[in-house]
Scaffold this active site. Structure first.
Site, PDB file in Angstrom:
ATOM      1  N   HIS A  78     -11.502   7.444   4.533  1.00 12.58           N
ATOM      2  CA  HIS A  78     -10.595   8.590   4.615  1.00 12.58           C
ATOM      3  C   HIS A  78     -11.324   9.825   4.098  1.00 12.58           C
ATOM      4  O   HIS A  78     -12.159   9.731   3.192  1.00 12.58           O
ATOM      5  CB  HIS A  78      -9.335   8.389   3.762  1.00 12.58           C
ATOM      6  CG  HIS A  78      -8.276   7.556   4.401  1.00 12.58           C
ATOM      7  ND1 HIS A  78      -7.494   6.678   3.688  1.00 12.58           N
ATOM      8  CD2 HIS A  78      -7.846   7.476   5.683  1.00 12.58           C
ATOM      9  CE1 HIS A  78      -6.627   6.095   4.495  1.00 12.58           C
ATOM     10  NE2 HIS A  78      -6.825   6.565   5.710  1.00 12.58           N
TER      11      HIS A  78
ATOM     12  N   ARG B  14     -10.222   6.155  10.769  1.00 16.89           N
ATOM     13  CA  ARG B  14      -8.769   6.041  10.846  1.00 16.89           C
ATOM     14  C   ARG B  14      -8.192   7.066  11.832  1.00 16.89           C
ATOM     15  O   ARG B  14      -7.937   6.747  12.974  1.00 16.89           O
ATOM     16  CB  ARG B  14      -8.147   6.180   9.456  1.00 16.89           C
ATOM     17  CG  ARG B  14      -8.615   5.106   8.456  1.00 16.89           C
ATOM     18  CD  ARG B  14      -8.158   3.702   8.822  1.00 16.89           C
ATOM     19  NE  ARG B  14      -8.607   2.692   7.881  1.00 16.89           N
ATOM     20  CZ  ARG B  14      -7.956   2.312   6.797  1.00 16.89           C
ATOM     21  NH1 ARG B  14      -6.830   2.904   6.481  1.00 16.89           N
ATOM     22  NH2 ARG B  14      -8.429   1.362   6.014  1.00 16.89           N
TER      23      ARG B  14
ATOM     24  N   ASP C  25       0.805  -1.220   0.000  1.00 16.86           N
ATOM     25  CA  ASP C  25       0.000   0.000   0.000  1.00 16.86           C
ATOM     26  C   ASP C  25       0.837   1.268   0.000  1.00 16.86           C
ATOM     27  O   ASP C  25       0.281   2.373   0.084  1.00 16.86           O
ATOM     28  CB  ASP C  25      -0.938   0.020   1.204  1.00 16.86           C
ATOM     29  CG  ASP C  25      -2.095  -0.959   1.054  1.00 16.86           C
ATOM     30  OD1 ASP C  25      -2.360  -1.386  -0.091  1.00 16.86           O
ATOM     31  OD2 ASP C  25      -2.731  -1.293   2.060  1.00 16.86           O
TER      32      ASP C  25
ATOM     33  N   ARG D  16       0.054  -1.695   7.747  1.00 14.68           N
ATOM     34  CA  ARG D  16       0.620  -0.484   7.155  1.00 14.68           C
ATOM     35  C   ARG D  16       1.541   0.274   8.102  1.00 14.68           C
ATOM     36  O   ARG D  16       2.191   1.246   7.684  1.00 14.68           O
ATOM     37  CB  ARG D  16      -0.511   0.456   6.685  1.00 14.68           C
ATOM     38  CG  ARG D  16      -1.376  -0.124   5.578  1.00 14.68           C
ATOM     39  CD  ARG D  16      -2.163   0.961   4.848  1.00 14.68           C
ATOM     40  NE  ARG D  16      -1.283   1.841   4.083  1.00 14.68           N
ATOM     41  CZ  ARG D  16      -1.702   2.893   3.376  1.00 14.68           C
ATOM     42  NH1 ARG D  16      -3.000   3.181   3.344  1.00 14.68           N
ATOM     43  NH2 ARG D  16      -0.856   3.641   2.706  1.00 14.68           N
TER      44      ARG D  16
ATOM     45  N   CYS E 232      -5.194   9.379  -3.426  1.00 18.29           N
ATOM     46  CA  CYS E 232      -4.469   8.438  -2.559  1.00 18.29           C
ATOM     47  C   CYS E 232      -3.026   8.245  -3.019  1.00 18.29           C
ATOM     48  O   CYS E 232      -2.130   8.016  -2.207  1.00 18.29           O
ATOM     49  CB  CYS E 232      -5.180   7.091  -2.525  1.00 18.29           C
ATOM     50  SG  CYS E 232      -6.750   7.073  -1.648  1.00 18.29           S
TER      51      CYS E 232
END
Length: 285
Positions: A178, A149, A79, A104, A278
């Site tokens: 997000h 998040r 990612d 992550r 992103c």
């Protein structure tokens, strides 16, 4: 107010501003775990196709006069291509990321090391946050997302660090986990009522929606259909807006406002839950 109630400045009055972005070639991209609703490890992914699509985005930015810097991809961190989550930078100060999920978390130190090696003042976070995925700069104001998040404690940390107004917005739909999947900043250099943003109203709780309606009365309301393919996950330089190629309704709304939408196909990277924004972290020196 709907997106057609107010038509703002004509195309000739919109001026693109060259930007500097950090990107990461998706050489190790795959979907091997599930940390958002978009990810399904049982479905095959095509790394070569992801690289090809990413290269098209890279080439688009270069053709628009933007500067691209690269962070090396790290094996085992598929990612990393989503560089927006790696931090948040204003005036050369980089606020590092602290990721929610263990898969992550190694990315945080990797990005902070890159920032330090490239002349940024790095601030290690005390609270969970996922960088520009949840922090969007509109003029002098930082829109900050929470709900899935980044924590609200990170919002206070951000305000103390940069000395700027931080508006907390709560996301309620897990498909838009997000803030940059639910809001697009179209006029990054202006703020409050003279700024254009676009957003999906149903992605927010009532209090956040009321705040957005009051602060940005001329905002574009984007459809569920376009939002579900991450059409809002876009990048604007004040005139050119790079968006998901299939977000045709949003494309028409942007043209109506005098922007120049440019569609790119990142369908392979969408399998990991990411789009144009992103893959793009702004480096504000």
């Amino acid at each position: 107010m709907t997106s057609t109630d107010t038509v703002t400045a004509p195309t000739s009055k919109r001026t693109p501003q060259p930007r500097t972005y950090l990107m990461c070639r998706p050489e190790h991209f795959t979907v091997s775990y599930r940390i958002n609703p978009w990810m399904e490890p049982a479905n095959p992914t095509d790394t070569a196709r992801a690289v090809e699509q990413w290269q098209s985005l890279y080439d688009t930015y270069v053709s628009l006069g933007h500067t691209i810097e690269l962070i090396d991809p790290i094996p085992g961190l598929p990612d990393m291509v989503y560089t927006a989550n790696g931090g948040f930078i204003i005036d050369g100060t980089a606020y590092g990321a602290s990721f929610t999920y263990p898969e992550r978390q190694p990315e945080g130190p990797a990005f902070m090391q890159w920032f330090a090696d490239h002349g940024f003042d790095v601030v290690e976070p005390k609270n969970i946050n996922e960088g520009e995925g949840d922090f969007l700069l509109v003029g002098d104001t930082i829109l900050a997302g929470t709900g899935f998040r980044s924590t609200t404690d990170s919002h206070k940390e951000l305000a103390d660090l940069y000395g700027r107004e931080v508006l907390s917005l709560t996301l309620t739909n897990p498909n838009f986990y997000h803030l940059d999947t639910a809001i697009s900043v179209l006029d990054p250099l202006t703020g409050d009522r003279d700024a254009n943003i676009a957003y999906l109203p149903s992605a927010f709780d009532e209090a956040s929606l009321a705040l957005l309606e009051e602060r940005y009365p001329n905002a574009i309301h984007v459809s569920e259909e376009d939002s579900r393919i991450l059409g809002l996950n876009s990048i604007s330089d004040g005139y050119n807006v790079v968006i998901a190629k299939r977000a045709t309704g949003f494309e028409a709304q942007l043209r109506e406002r005098g922007y120049n939408p440019i569609g790119v196909d990142l369908s392979e990277l969408l399998l990991g839950g990411g789009g144009v924004k992103c893959c793009t972290l702004e480096l504000r020196r």
